[in-house]
Design a protein around this motif. Structure first.
Motif, mmCIF file in Angstrom:
data_model
loop_
_atom_site.group_PDB
_atom_site.id
_atom_site.type_symbol
_atom_site.label_atom_id
_atom_site.label_comp_id
_atom_site.label_asym_id
_atom_site.label_seq_id
_atom_site.Cartn_x
_atom_site.Cartn_y
_atom_site.Cartn_z
ATOM 1 N N SER A 1 0.836 -1.212 0.000
ATOM 2 C CA SER A 1 0.000 0.000 0.000
ATOM 3 C C SER A 1 0.866 1.256 0.000
ATOM 4 C CB SER A 1 -0.945 -0.008 1.193
ATOM 5 O OG SER A 1 -0.236 0.201 2.394
ATOM 6 N N ARG A 2 1.975 1.231 0.754
ATOM 7 C CA ARG A 2 2.845 2.401 0.781
ATOM 8 C C ARG A 2 3.469 2.650 -0.593
ATOM 9 N NH1 ARG A 2 7.004 3.005 5.644
ATOM 10 N NH2 ARG A 2 4.959 3.187 6.649
ATOM 11 N N GLU A 3 3.869 1.588 -1.259
ATOM 12 C CA GLU A 3 4.427 1.750 -2.603
ATOM 13 C C GLU A 3 3.373 2.279 -3.573
ATOM 14 O OE1 GLU A 3 7.504 1.491 -3.457
ATOM 15 O OE2 GLU A 3 8.159 0.887 -1.449
ATOM 16 N N LEU A 4 2.134 1.786 -3.419
ATOM 17 C CA LEU A 4 1.067 2.266 -4.288
ATOM 18 C C LEU A 4 0.766 3.742 -4.037
ATOM 19 C CD1 LEU A 4 -1.419 -0.754 -4.212
ATOM 20 C CD2 LEU A 4 0.012 -0.021 -6.119
ATOM 21 N N GLN A 5 0.808 4.146 -2.765
ATOM 22 C CA GLN A 5 0.575 5.551 -2.458
ATOM 23 C C GLN A 5 1.656 6.445 -3.041
ATOM 24 O OE1 GLN A 5 0.231 5.660 1.774
ATOM 25 N NE2 GLN A 5 -1.822 4.759 1.817
ATOM 26 N N ARG A 6 2.896 6.000 -2.970
ATOM 27 C CA ARG A 6 3.975 6.777 -3.562
ATOM 28 C C ARG A 6 3.807 6.877 -5.074
ATOM 29 N NH1 ARG A 6 9.220 4.212 -0.342
ATOM 30 N NH2 ARG A 6 8.760 5.125 1.716
ATOM 31 N N ALA A 7 3.440 5.756 -5.678
ATOM 32 C CA ALA A 7 3.246 5.768 -7.127
ATOM 33 C C ALA A 7 2.086 6.676 -7.519
ATOM 34 C CB ALA A 7 2.998 4.348 -7.635
ATOM 35 N N ALA A 8 0.999 6.659 -6.717
ATOM 36 C CA ALA A 8 -0.150 7.505 -7.020
ATOM 37 C C ALA A 8 0.196 8.986 -6.882
ATOM 38 C CB ALA A 8 -1.320 7.150 -6.107
ATOM 39 N N SER A 9 1.000 9.323 -5.848
ATOM 40 C CA SER A 9 1.381 10.721 -5.667
ATOM 41 C C SER A 9 2.296 11.195 -6.784
ATOM 42 C CB SER A 9 2.059 10.917 -4.312
ATOM 43 O OG SER A 9 3.248 10.142 -4.241
ATOM 44 N N ARG A 10 3.214 10.321 -7.249
ATOM 45 C CA ARG A 10 4.086 10.694 -8.360
ATOM 46 C C ARG A 10 3.300 10.814 -9.661
ATOM 47 N NH1 ARG A 10 7.786 6.955 -5.962
ATOM 48 N NH2 ARG A 10 7.074 5.361 -7.433
ATOM 49 N N ALA A 11 2.322 9.922 -9.838
ATOM 50 C CA ALA A 11 1.535 9.962 -11.071
ATOM 51 C C ALA A 11 0.669 11.206 -11.129
ATOM 52 C CB ALA A 11 0.664 8.715 -11.177
ATOM 53 N N SER A 12 0.114 11.603 -9.983
ATOM 54 C CA SER A 12 -0.744 12.792 -9.994
ATOM 55 C C SER A 12 0.094 14.042 -10.221
ATOM 56 C CB SER A 12 -1.534 12.902 -8.686
ATOM 57 O OG SER A 12 -0.637 13.033 -7.594
ATOM 58 N N GLY A 13 1.153 14.201 -9.403
ATOM 59 C CA GLY A 13 2.021 15.375 -9.560
ATOM 60 C C GLY A 13 1.240 16.669 -9.622
ATOM 61 N N ALA A 14 0.110 16.714 -8.932
ATOM 62 C CA ALA A 14 -0.835 17.821 -9.102
ATOM 63 C C ALA A 14 -0.802 18.741 -7.900
ATOM 64 C CB ALA A 14 -2.242 17.272 -9.307
ATOM 65 N N ASN A 15 0.409 19.155 -7.494
ATOM 66 C CA ASN A 15 0.484 20.087 -6.369
ATOM 67 C C ASN A 15 -0.181 21.413 -6.712
ATOM 68 O OD1 ASN A 15 1.919 18.271 -4.777
ATOM 69 N ND2 ASN A 15 3.895 18.909 -5.631
ATOM 70 N N SER A 16 0.054 21.923 -7.935
ATOM 71 C CA SER A 16 -0.567 23.180 -8.343
ATOM 72 C C SER A 16 -2.079 23.032 -8.452
ATOM 73 C CB SER A 16 0.005 23.647 -9.677
ATOM 74 O OG SER A 16 -0.223 22.680 -10.680
ATOM 75 N N ALA A 17 -2.512 21.863 -8.998
ATOM 76 C CA ALA A 17 -3.954 21.647 -9.113
ATOM 77 C C ALA A 17 -4.595 21.533 -7.740
ATOM 78 C CB ALA A 17 -4.221 20.376 -9.921
ATOM 79 N N ARG A 18 -3.897 20.878 -6.818
ATOM 80 C CA ARG A 18 -4.429 20.736 -5.470
ATOM 81 C C ARG A 18 -4.507 22.095 -4.786
ATOM 82 N NH1 ARG A 18 -0.748 17.406 -3.599
ATOM 83 N NH2 ARG A 18 -1.330 15.755 -5.053
ATOM 84 N N SER A 19 -3.478 22.914 -4.957
ATOM 85 C CA SER A 19 -3.508 24.243 -4.343
ATOM 86 C C SER A 19 -4.587 25.119 -4.980
ATOM 87 C CB SER A 19 -2.145 24.916 -4.509
ATOM 88 O OG SER A 19 -1.854 25.135 -5.884
ATOM 89 N N LEU A 20 -4.856 24.897 -6.272
ATOM 90 C CA LEU A 20 -5.913 25.657 -6.941
ATOM 91 C C LEU A 20 -7.278 25.315 -6.359
ATOM 92 C CD1 LEU A 20 -6.156 27.707 -9.294
ATOM 93 C CD2 LEU A 20 -6.711 25.781 -10.771
#
Length: 354
Positions: free
Chosen positions: A111-130
């Protein structure tokens, strides 16, 4: 708002390039029938776009726009014909859905590896802040009962500032405060810096710095549309005559007092009385002057609690008005009995209550 890009950057005047767009005169017809008035049928069951005359399939994977369930006329409430919230044009190209991965993996570490992969795939820090900024703008505008128009303009301005990276290093609250302040001016619902400071808990100096950057970058003028700067000369949108309505409503003053106070401010502006004073102090001093003149006195303490300025500032403007009261009071007001000069306290020394 215009259909063009909201809040374009201020650039020198250049020759306009030819713009290209879709040809709206193109019509979909069947290549077999070639009927100028085609009979195109959408078969949602199979997802096909079919010619009703010859049966030729013209397209596939048609989106079904009908209801997901049956509704009956006798049922109460609205028709839930669609699922999910309405699409937001400001969030175009931004993924609003989150992926949540469970921690229960039997201590295998997957699960931890999947979470890391999901966060890298999203890469949506700007979208999240928006998304976070839009939520904060909506909450702040709702807390002060500002119309949705102001919220939408503030969101558009924040998105453009984020795209152009204009306010790097500034806090999110400061940028939001400046966007709301500009949106209020654009929508002709002016709010003072002090009111925006109370709403956002951001220092006035910080809001002013963000405001200047946005004003220069987008060549903003009060009341201009989001598609560009207005060619007309800027009007005093945040002037005292715009603040009078709100202040008089908060003080429960009748409509005739509001109208005469506005006339007093206009006459004072013509004669250059109290020039250089802030719109808030002019509005407060004019209300203090007119309320006593018309026999509806309001104390300086009551006015300063609404306007957000000190009593001494209000009385200072009042003394300037009192010195030239003959220029400000129209003869017809005295002849009709509405205004009585003797009601005015001498040089602002009086402080009548309600």
């Amino acid at each position: 708002m215009s259909f063009g890009q909201a809040f374009p950057l201020a650039v020198p005047n250049q020759s306009q390039k030819q713009s290209f767009g879709p040809d709206l005169s193109v019509r979909l017809i069947c290549p077999e029938c070639r009927d100028p008035n085609p009979n195109i049928v959408e078969e949602f069951g199979s997802g096909d776009l079919v010619c009703g005359s010859c049966g030729l399939v013209l397209g596939d994977r048609v989106v079904d726009t009908r209801s997901e369930w049956r509704t009956f006329a006798n049922d109460e409430g609205d028709d839930p014909s669609r699922v999910g919230a309405a699409s937001d044009p400001l969030m175009e190209g931004v993924e609003e859905l989150d992926t949540v991965i469970s921690f229960k993996d039997g201590n295998s570490g997957i699960s931890r590896e999947l979470q890391r992969a999901a966060s890298r795939a999203s890469g949506a820090n700007s979208a999240r802040s928006l998304v976070t900024a839009f939520r904060d703008i909506s909450n702040m505008c709702d807390s002060w009962s500002l119309p949705k128009t102001i919220s939408d303009i503030a969101k558009q301005l924040y998105k453009r500032a984020d795209e152009e990276k204009l306010l790097r290093g500034k806090s999110l609250d400061a940028i939001i405060a400046a966007c709301i302040f500009i949106a209020c001016r654009q929508a002709h619902v002016p709010r003072t810096f002090r009111e925006i400071c109370q709403l956002t808990r951001v220092p006035k100096k910080t809001i002013g710095q963000c405001y200047k950057v946005l004003e220069q970058a987008f060549n903003l003028t009060p009341g201009a549309s989001g598609a560009g700067a207005s060619k007309e000369p800027p009007r005093n949108v945040g002037g005292p005559d715009k603040l009078l309505i709100r202040y008089c409503n908060h003080l429960d003053l009748p409509a005739n007092v509001q109208a005469i106070t506005a006339d007093v401010v206009i006459e004072a502006r013509k004669h250059g009385i109290a020039d250089g004073r802030s719109p808030v102090s002019i509005a407060g001093g004019a209300i203090y002057f007119t309320s006593h003149l018309l026999g509806k006195p309001k104390s300086a303490r009551d006015i300063c609690s609404v306007a957000g300025v000190s009593e001494s500032t209000i009385k200072l403007v009042y003394r300037l008005y009192y010195a030239d009261k003959e220029k400000l009071v129209k003869p017809e007001w005295i002849e009709s009995g509405k205004a009585v000069m003797s009601r005015l306290p001498a040089e602002g020394s009086g402080s009548s209550g309600k």
